[in-house]
Scaffold this motif. Structure first.
Motif, short mmCIF file in Angstrom:
data_model
loop_
_atom_site.label_atom_id
_atom_site.label_comp_id
_atom_site.label_asym_id
_atom_site.label_seq_id
_atom_site.Cartn_x
_atom_site.Cartn_y
_atom_site.Cartn_z
N MET A 44 109.90 -43.08 114.37
CA MET A 44 111.33 -43.04 113.90
C MET A 44 111.82 -41.49 114.26
SD MET A 44 111.90 -45.92 112.89
CE MET A 44 111.07 -47.46 112.38
N SER A 45 111.19 -40.63 113.80
CA SER A 45 111.46 -39.22 113.59
C SER A 45 110.23 -38.21 113.88
CB SER A 45 112.21 -39.05 112.47
OG SER A 45 111.18 -39.37 111.18
N ASP A 46 110.27 -37.48 114.85
CA ASP A 46 109.23 -36.56 115.23
C ASP A 46 109.42 -35.42 114.49
OD1 ASP A 46 107.08 -35.33 115.94
OD2 ASP A 46 107.24 -35.78 118.16
N LEU A 47 108.44 -35.19 113.03
CA LEU A 47 108.61 -34.13 112.38
C LEU A 47 107.48 -32.98 113.07
CD1 LEU A 47 108.44 -35.23 108.83
CD2 LEU A 47 110.38 -35.19 110.26
N SER A 48 106.68 -33.16 114.11
CA SER A 48 105.95 -32.41 114.57
C SER A 48 106.20 -31.26 115.08
CB SER A 48 104.87 -33.02 115.15
OG SER A 48 105.11 -33.54 116.41
N GLU A 49 107.55 -31.34 115.71
CA GLU A 49 107.84 -29.74 116.45
C GLU A 49 109.02 -29.38 115.63
OE1 GLU A 49 108.66 -30.47 120.51
OE2 GLU A 49 106.76 -31.09 120.62
N ARG A 50 109.18 -29.73 114.37
CA ARG A 50 110.24 -29.37 113.65
C ARG A 50 110.04 -27.97 112.86
NH1 ARG A 50 113.89 -33.81 110.84
NH2 ARG A 50 113.37 -34.50 113.23
N LYS A 51 110.89 -26.92 113.58
CA LYS A 51 110.69 -25.59 113.00
C LYS A 51 111.20 -25.63 111.37
CE LYS A 51 109.61 -23.49 117.18
NZ LYS A 51 108.89 -24.90 117.62
N ARG A 52 111.95 -26.35 111.12
CA ARG A 52 112.76 -26.32 109.93
C ARG A 52 111.59 -26.34 108.55
NH1 ARG A 52 117.40 -27.85 107.85
NH2 ARG A 52 116.31 -29.19 106.27
N LEU A 53 110.54 -27.10 109.04
CA LEU A 53 109.62 -27.29 107.90
C LEU A 53 108.93 -25.90 107.62
CD1 LEU A 53 107.44 -30.47 109.00
CD2 LEU A 53 109.29 -29.97 107.29
N PHE A 54 109.24 -24.92 108.46
CA PHE A 54 108.65 -23.53 108.32
C PHE A 54 109.57 -22.52 107.99
CE2 PHE A 54 105.60 -26.16 110.40
CZ PHE A 54 104.38 -26.18 109.75
N SER A 55 110.80 -22.65 108.47
CA SER A 55 111.92 -21.76 108.18
C SER A 55 112.63 -22.06 106.73
CB SER A 55 112.92 -22.08 109.30
OG SER A 55 113.47 -23.19 109.69
N SER A 59 110.89 -25.33 98.19
CA SER A 59 111.63 -26.12 97.04
C SER A 59 113.02 -26.70 97.68
CB SER A 59 112.07 -24.98 96.02
OG SER A 59 112.84 -23.95 96.80
N GLN A 60 113.38 -26.09 98.72
CA GLN A 60 114.61 -26.81 99.53
C GLN A 60 114.45 -27.91 100.03
OE1 GLN A 60 116.06 -23.15 101.50
NE2 GLN A 60 117.84 -24.12 101.62
N LEU A 61 113.04 -28.11 100.88
CA LEU A 61 112.58 -29.37 101.37
C LEU A 61 112.31 -30.49 100.27
CD1 LEU A 61 110.41 -27.83 104.34
CD2 LEU A 61 112.34 -29.11 104.60
N ASN A 101 100.67 -28.69 107.00
CA ASN A 101 99.39 -28.29 107.45
C ASN A 101 98.94 -29.15 108.79
OD1 ASN A 101 96.57 -27.57 107.45
ND2 ASN A 101 96.64 -27.37 105.24
N ILE A 102 99.33 -30.54 108.68
CA ILE A 102 98.79 -31.41 109.76
C ILE A 102 99.90 -31.18 110.98
CG2 ILE A 102 97.71 -33.33 108.62
CD1 ILE A 102 100.04 -34.85 108.42
N VAL A 103 101.01 -30.94 110.61
CA VAL A 103 102.10 -30.53 111.75
C VAL A 103 101.59 -29.20 112.41
CG1 VAL A 103 104.42 -29.88 112.03
CG2 VAL A 103 103.96 -31.91 110.69
N GLN A 104 101.21 -28.27 111.64
CA GLN A 104 100.79 -27.04 112.40
C GLN A 104 99.65 -27.38 113.06
OE1 GLN A 104 100.20 -24.19 109.21
NE2 GLN A 104 101.39 -22.67 110.30
N ARG A 105 98.64 -28.06 112.82
CA ARG A 105 97.53 -28.57 113.63
C ARG A 105 97.76 -29.05 114.79
NH1 ARG A 105 93.73 -31.59 109.95
NH2 ARG A 105 94.43 -30.12 108.51
N VAL A 106 98.70 -30.16 114.83
CA VAL A 106 99.37 -30.68 116.08
C VAL A 106 99.99 -29.71 116.99
CG1 VAL A 106 101.12 -32.28 117.04
CG2 VAL A 106 100.00 -32.95 114.78
N ASN A 107 100.66 -28.56 116.59
CA ASN A 107 101.30 -27.64 117.30
C ASN A 107 100.33 -26.72 118.04
OD1 ASN A 107 103.95 -28.75 117.19
ND2 ASN A 107 104.45 -27.68 115.28
N LEU A 108 99.34 -26.68 117.36
CA LEU A 108 98.17 -25.65 118.02
C LEU A 108 97.51 -26.41 119.09
CD1 LEU A 108 96.42 -24.16 114.86
CD2 LEU A 108 98.25 -23.01 116.34
N LEU A 109 97.48 -27.65 119.26
CA LEU A 109 96.57 -28.18 120.04
C LEU A 109 97.60 -28.00 121.72
CD1 LEU A 109 95.78 -31.54 118.52
CD2 LEU A 109 94.12 -29.63 119.02
#
Ligand code: HEC
Length: 109
Positions: A44-55, A59-61, A101-109
């Motif tokens: 439904m919604s790919d969060l794995s490339e979402r820079k928002r999670l890190f920017s 607490s906002q999230l 953590n898991i999203v970061q791991r996906v991006n490193l691959l």
């Protein structure tokens, strides 16, 4: 003798860090995985490339997760706390840390 105490304290800290991340994982699996898959890449919604999670601050999230999320581009919406009103702020934070953590791991691959 002192060395033994140091080792015991060290093991204690390591175990508590491990338990912390495991509980984030379990809570994520129970409450979020159904929509976000095991790596944030839910259909439904790919969060794995979402820079928002890190920017955006954590607490906002957490506030967003508590309110629920509706975006026009997505056919489904996310109910507050993924549909589990029992989740406390601390638990949501643990889940969020696990998700990042898991999203970061996906991006490193
Ligand atoms: C019913 C399905 C569903 C469940 C369950 C669900 N989500 Fe979501 N989630 C969504 C949808 C839909 C979006 C919006 C997708 C988009 O932005 O394209 C979303 C977006 C998000 C975002 C992105 C927010 C942003 O600002 O970009 C985060 C973080 C998130 N969810 C975390 C969680 C967490 C943590 C849980 C478990 C407590 C959870 N979700 C449970 C469907 C769900």
């Amino acid at each position: 003798m002192e060395k033994i105490f140091t080792i015991i304290i060290f093991i204690g800290i390591a175990l508590s860090v491990l338990a912390e991340s495991l509980s984030g994982k379990k809570l994520y699996q129970q409450n979020c995985m159904v929509c976000h898959a095991d790596d944030g890449s839910g259909a439904m919604s790919d969060l794995s490339e979402r820079k928002r999670l890190f920017s955006v601050s954590e607490s906002q999230l957490v506030e967003r997760i508590k309110k629920g999320i509706q975006v026009n581009s997505s056919p489904i919406s996310m109910s507050p706390k993924g549909g589990n009103p029992d989740l406390a702020d601390g638990e949501l934070l643990k889940i969020l840390k696990y998700l990042k953590n898991i999203v970061q791991r996906v991006n490193l691959l």
